[in-house]
Design an enzyme around this catalytic site. Sequence first.
Site, short mmCIF file in Angstrom:
data_model
loop_
_atom_site.label_atom_id
_atom_site.label_comp_id
_atom_site.label_asym_id
_atom_site.label_seq_id
_atom_site.Cartn_x
_atom_site.Cartn_y
_atom_site.Cartn_z
N SER A 118 0.92 -1.26 0.22
CA SER A 118 -0.11 -0.10 0.02
C SER A 118 0.83 1.22 0.03
O SER A 118 1.81 1.46 -0.96
CB SER A 118 -1.08 0.00 1.36
OG SER A 118 -2.00 1.04 1.08
N GLU A 217 -1.91 -2.74 -8.32
CA GLU A 217 -3.01 -2.95 -7.36
C GLU A 217 -3.55 -1.68 -6.68
O GLU A 217 -2.64 -0.65 -6.64
CB GLU A 217 -2.56 -4.04 -6.23
CG GLU A 217 -1.56 -3.72 -5.32
CD GLU A 217 -1.82 -2.72 -4.10
OE1 GLU A 217 -3.37 -2.97 -3.71
OE2 GLU A 217 -1.09 -1.91 -3.56
N HIS A 284 -4.83 -5.44 -1.76
CA HIS A 284 -5.69 -5.02 -0.45
C HIS A 284 -6.88 -5.81 0.07
O HIS A 284 -7.53 -5.82 1.07
CB HIS A 284 -6.36 -3.86 -0.54
CG HIS A 284 -5.27 -2.64 -0.36
ND1 HIS A 284 -4.48 -2.18 -1.26
CD2 HIS A 284 -5.05 -1.65 0.65
CE1 HIS A 284 -3.73 -1.09 -0.99
NE2 HIS A 284 -4.26 -0.78 -0.04
#
Length: 313
Positions: A118, A217, A284
């Site tokens: 992330s 992502e 995630h």
Amino acid sequence: MSDHTALDDVLRPPALCPGDTVMLVSPSGPTRPERVARGIELLTGWGLRPVLAPNVYARHGYLAGPDALRAADLNTAFADPEVRGVICTRGGYGAQRVVDAIDMAAVRRDPKVVAGFSDITALQLALWRGARLAGVHGPGAAWRDERTPLASAESLHAALTTTEPITVAAVPAEETFDVRVPGRAVGRLLGGNLCLVVASLGTPDMPDLTGAVLLLEDVQEPPYKVDRMLTQLRRAGALTGLAGVAVGQFSDCSDGWPVRVADVLTERLGDLGVPVLGGLPIGHGPGQLTVPVGTLATLDANAGTLTVAPAVR
């Protein structure tokens, strides 16, 4: 010479072994002790010795403490010869605010494995730029069993402790599964979170993606924002010369929208003339798996697999 001409210039830290100390740091958003307690339990079960960075539970608005404290914790971890791994607790936001303060000479002098995802993409990109350090894109220490079950834990453990290549297969249940352009590509796996890759444009940390396999992502970004970010990468020339694209989980991105995020990804990546493989459980979403970044990868869109050389030696 591009980043990918000499594939042996990557700095691989030693694999973690039982008894090794790993420091838990929070370079981005604030975290909660009860979440981290589960991560500590996992790491201890693997025979590792997790220790908390001095400011791991600090809080300063949406940041895990002021910039100076977060940078100090990273540099403490990188400078301490007893610490063999750095496990980020979570992402959130804030890593980009401290990466310029990292002591890259300490990183190069005593490389250690750094794991997270992330917002931690910003840290991984900075360590790649400053030290050519291979990293580990996987769950943080603020662990939730309902999102990252046993398979997720085993995947992270393998990436930290073994020198075997890691293979991730596309999963039909993933929303991005039908994002695919046939073919086979070999190149360095770089990237991670789409937002953070785009936020690196124009900074020293944006890697040269010539010959690379780009990993993407994201979470809770509506289709038009995903379109906007991919379009910016295209217009900036960042996707020119790519070898391939590995598409992970785009979680909670299509909710309430008349367009699927998978269709946007197909439209903006499908005409690049390179293999594209979606449906990879990296990101995630539930069942998140771990992959090295910075090392050589083989993306086989025909077989539906991404195989990545280890980040550790």
